[in-house]
Design a protein around this motif. Structure first.
Motif, PDB file in Angstrom:
ATOM      1  N   GLU A   9      -2.044  18.004   1.303  1.00 16.12           N
ATOM      2  CA  GLU A   9      -1.241  18.284   2.490  1.00 16.12           C
ATOM      3  C   GLU A   9      -1.105  17.018   3.334  1.00 16.12           C
ATOM      4  N   LEU A  10      -2.118  16.160   3.260  1.00 15.99           N
ATOM      5  CA  LEU A  10      -2.183  14.984   4.116  1.00 15.99           C
ATOM      6  C   LEU A  10      -2.083  13.679   3.345  1.00 15.99           C
ATOM      7  N   LEU A  11      -2.555  13.670   2.102  1.00  8.73           N
ATOM      8  CA  LEU A  11      -2.524  12.471   1.273  1.00  8.73           C
ATOM      9  C   LEU A  11      -1.434  12.569   0.212  1.00  8.73           C
ATOM     10  N   PHE A  12      -0.948  11.423  -0.178  1.00  4.83           N
ATOM     11  CA  PHE A  12       0.094  11.299  -1.201  1.00  4.83           C
ATOM     12  C   PHE A  12       1.380  12.012  -0.802  1.00  4.83           C
ATOM     13  N   THR A  13       1.605  12.071   0.504  1.00  2.15           N
ATOM     14  CA  THR A  13       2.885  12.595   1.005  1.00  2.15           C
ATOM     15  C   THR A  13       4.022  11.633   0.665  1.00  2.15           C
ATOM     16  N   GLU A  14       3.662  10.400   0.294  1.00  2.00           N
ATOM     17  CA  GLU A  14       4.689   9.437  -0.122  1.00  2.00           C
ATOM     18  C   GLU A  14       5.468   9.933  -1.332  1.00  2.00           C
ATOM     19  N   ALA A  15       4.877  10.879  -2.080  1.00  2.00           N
ATOM     20  CA  ALA A  15       5.526  11.387  -3.288  1.00  2.00           C
ATOM     21  C   ALA A  15       6.599  12.428  -2.977  1.00  2.00           C
TER      22      ALA A  15
END
Length: 258
Positions: A9-15
């Motif tokens: 939900e918070l990490l790898f939102t770049e994807a």
């Protein structure tokens, strides 16, 4: 070495927005585990396929809706329906645990009575899902910064409820961030919670960013965690202040030596 589980939900939102794409990004960054919040806003087909294709394990998900339970006359049907759905999704996705919240307490009852109500409600939930193979963890959250009015805002509160539930399928989620912000001593709380801690999360404090962005001595805290006997996964539930892959470097290095 502790298994680190990236909160997608918070990490790898770049994807992008799709949970499956975030799982694939986490896998590409070297993660073999991820955690998430609610499943009801996700494309489960995409998520399931990404977990299967990458071999990444889902370590936790949340049950909804989040609500206050102990007020007299509260309809608990939404809780039971949400929990049943969370268990169904956990089984489909191969997730071993569902995270529960306490909501806010009813000020017309003592804290002890509020806890007794929660314990009875959760014990019923455990009994209703006895054949699921999924465990439940109650998360105490800090009331000083993030969750004013939370009923279980101290680790000992969640332990009291778990002890009253009295099931090997019910424990607590110990979040180092919430505990530290609440002013607790992790060494003392983990010692008092021995036998009940089934899952751990972390974020730095202050700020709830990645380890290294705040003032917590993470080498020391991971050593405390190891001494407590906990050897399960650690969820990285923080708001990164730098790109996701960069944000995990410090905690990865420390976890490798913990």
């Amino acid at each position: 070495m502790y298994q680190l589980s990236a909160n997608i939900e918070l990490l790898f939102t770049e994807a992008g927005e799709d949970a499956g794409d975030r799982v694939r990004a986490a896998a590409a960054a070297g993660f073999d585990a991820v955690e998430m919040w609610f499943t009801t806003d996700k494309d489960l087909d995409s998520l399931e396929k990404a977990l299967t294709d990458t071999g990444v394990r889902l370590t936790s998900l949340l049950a909804g809706p989040r609500m206050t339970y102990t007020y007299p006359g509260t309809d608990l049907a939404p809780f039971h329906e949400g929990l049943d759905l969370a268990v169904e999704h956990a089984r489909r996705l191969g997730c071993p645990r569902v995270v529960l919240a306490s909501g806010m307490g009813f000020p017309g009852m003592s804290r002890q009575r509020n806890h007794q109500f929660l314990a009875a409600m959760f014990a019923e939930a455990v009994a209703r899902t006895d054949d699921s193979g999924v465990e439940f963890v109650l998360e105490p959250v800090n009331s000083r910064v993030d969750h004013p009015g939370a009923l279980t805002d101290r680790t000992e509160d969640a332990v009291d409820v778990a002890r009253a539930v009295g099931s090997d399928r019910f424990g607590i989620l110990y979040d180092l961030y919430h505990s530290i912000v609440q002013g607790e001593d992790p060494a003392q709380e983990l010692a008092n919670a021995a036998g009940f801690v089934r899952y751990v999360q972390l974020a730095d404090a202050p700020g709830r960013g990645e380890p290294g962005s705040g003032s917590v001595d993470w080498a020391a805290q991971l050593a405390v965690l190891r001494v407590s006997g906990y050897d399960g996964p650690i969820g990285l539930e923080y708001f990164p202040t730098v790109p996701s892959e960069e944000s995990v470097q410090r905690i990865r290095a420390l976890a490798a030596d913990a």
